[in-house]
Write an enzyme that holds these catalytic residues in place. Structure first.
Site, PDB file in Angstrom:
ATOM      1  N   ARG A  40       0.811  -1.140  -0.057  1.00  0.00           N
ATOM      2  CA  ARG A  40       0.075  -0.078   0.062  1.00  0.00           C
ATOM      3  C   ARG A  40       0.741   1.293   0.036  1.00  0.00           C
ATOM      4  O   ARG A  40       0.535   2.224  -0.617  1.00  0.00           O
ATOM      5  CB  ARG A  40      -0.790   0.154   1.176  1.00  0.00           C
ATOM      6  CG  ARG A  40      -2.044   1.243   1.149  1.00  0.00           C
ATOM      7  CD  ARG A  40      -2.900   1.169   2.457  1.00  0.00           C
ATOM      8  NE  ARG A  40      -3.906   1.885   2.204  1.00  0.00           N
ATOM      9  CZ  ARG A  40      -4.144   2.942   3.368  1.00  0.00           C
ATOM     10  NH1 ARG A  40      -3.354   3.011   4.360  1.00  0.00           N
ATOM     11  NH2 ARG A  40      -5.207   3.733   3.305  1.00  0.00           N
ATOM     12  N   ILE A  66      -7.013   8.376  -0.476  1.00  0.00           N
ATOM     13  CA  ILE A  66      -6.911   6.804  -0.534  1.00  0.00           C
ATOM     14  C   ILE A  66      -7.763   6.194   0.350  1.00  0.00           C
ATOM     15  O   ILE A  66      -7.461   6.619   1.659  1.00  0.00           O
ATOM     16  CB  ILE A  66      -5.627   6.155  -0.616  1.00  0.00           C
ATOM     17  CG1 ILE A  66      -5.488   4.805  -0.811  1.00  0.00           C
ATOM     18  CG2 ILE A  66      -4.913   6.693   0.633  1.00  0.00           C
ATOM     19  CD1 ILE A  66      -4.097   4.008  -0.854  1.00  0.00           C
ATOM     20  N   SER A  67      -8.834   5.395   0.299  1.00  0.00           N
ATOM     21  CA  SER A  67      -9.544   4.761   1.343  1.00  0.00           C
ATOM     22  C   SER A  67      -9.038   3.975   2.597  1.00  0.00           C
ATOM     23  O   SER A  67      -7.891   3.481   2.044  1.00  0.00           O
ATOM     24  CB  SER A  67     -10.760   3.989   0.786  1.00  0.00           C
ATOM     25  OG  SER A  67     -11.613   4.679  -0.285  1.00  0.00           O
ATOM     26  N   GLN A  68      -9.524   4.048   3.551  1.00  0.00           N
ATOM     27  CA  GLN A  68      -9.219   3.318   4.649  1.00  0.00           C
ATOM     28  C   GLN A  68      -9.189   1.778   4.218  1.00  0.00           C
ATOM     29  O   GLN A  68     -10.059   1.420   3.460  1.00  0.00           O
ATOM     30  CB  GLN A  68     -10.068   3.407   5.714  1.00  0.00           C
ATOM     31  CG  GLN A  68      -9.826   2.729   7.139  1.00  0.00           C
ATOM     32  CD  GLN A  68     -11.348   2.977   8.146  1.00  0.00           C
ATOM     33  OE1 GLN A  68     -12.155   3.849   7.957  1.00  0.00           O
ATOM     34  NE2 GLN A  68     -11.136   2.056   9.086  1.00  0.00           N
TER      35      GLN A  68
END
Length: 219
Positions: A40, A66-68
Site C-alpha cells: 500500500r 485513498i480509502s481506509q
C-alpha cells in the site's frame, strides 16, 4: 525518481493490518490475501511510508483520498469477486482498490473524472504486473456503455442516488456495491440486478466517502 522498496518491515506491517481486518469482521480469504500481497505504501507519497499500513484514509492528489483499508476490504468482500469477473470501478483515485480487484483475478475497467489523477496513472508502478486493469477518463455516472455488460460494479465515492445508467450496464444477476446518500455518512448498499431490469437492495454499515460528482474535471 522515487525508489520503491518493499522491506520485511513493510511486510510485517501488512500482516498486522490483515490481522486487524480479520478482527473487524473481514472473512473473505481472497480479499485478505490480496491486501497482504499489495504494498500500500507504493500508492502514497513517500512521506507516509512509515504509517501507510495504519487503518485510515490518507490524502492524495486533487483533494481526494485513498480509502481506509477496512473500507476497501469491506466493499470488495460485498462484491464477491470471482476470477475473470468483469468489474467496472467508478473512482480510480490512487489505483489501490483497482489493484486489489486485479490481484483477485478480475478484469477491471476503472473510470476517473479528475484529469490530474488520471494522468498520474501513467506512472502506475504495477502496470506490467496487472494488464487486467484498463484506465478511462470520464464521468462515472455515464459508466462505460461500450464495454458493458459488467458482472460487478463498485463505486468508491458517495453517490446522491443510484445512477440508472450504471444499473443498465450491469448483467442480470450482477452485483453493484455503492455508498448512497448526501451528507456526512452513507449507507453501503449491495444491489442485485433482476431479470426485469430492477434491482433488489441490501443495506450494510455506514461509511464516509468523498462525493461522487458528475462530469469531468480537467483542472
Amino acid at each position: 525518481m522515487r525508489k520503491y522498496e518493499d522491506t520485511y518491515q513493510h511486510k510485517g506491517l501488512r500482516k498486522k493490518l490483515v490481522d486487524l481486518l480479520k478482527e473487524k469482521g473481514i472473512t473473505d480469504e481472497k480479499v485478505l490475501d490480496a491486501i497482504n500481497n499489495i504494498p500500500r505504501h507504493y500508492f502514497l507519497d513517500s512521506a507516509f511510508d512509515k504509517i501507510a499500513y495504519e487503518d485510515r484514509a490518507f490524502p492524495i492528489a486533487a483533494d481526494q483520498t485513498i480509502s481506509q483499508p477496512y473500507t476497501v476490504a469491506y466493499q470488495t468482500q460485498l462484491l464477491q469477486v470471482r476470477k475473470n469477473d468483469k468489474v467496472l470501478e467508478i473512482g480510480t483515485g490512487s489505483v489501490y482498490q483497482s489493484t486489489v480487484l486485479a490481484e483477485m483475478g478480475a478484469w477491471v475497467y476503472t473510470i476517473e473524472r479528475q484529469k490530474k489523477l488520471y494522468d498520474l496513472q501513467k506512472e502506475y508502478f504495477f502496470r506490467s504486473r496487472y494488464p487486467n486493469i484498463k484506465f478511462f477518463f470520464g464521468d462515472g455516472f455515464e459508466g462505460l456503455p461500450t464495454f458493458a455488460p459488467f458482472d460487478k460494479i463498485i463505486i468508491t465515492a458517495a453517490a446522491p442516488f443510484i445512477p440508472p445508467k450504471l444499473v443498465q450496464q450491469l448483467k442480470t444477476g450482477g452485483l453493484m456495491v455503492i455508498p448512497v446518500d448526501e451528507g456526512e455518512n452513507q449507507r453501503m448498499l449491495r444491489l442485485t440486478k433482476q431479470a426485469d431490469g430492477t434491482v433488489t437492495e441490501e443495506a450494510f454499515e455506514e461509511f464516509s466517502f468523498v462525493p461522487m460528482l458528475t462530469g469531468k474535471n480537467r483542472n
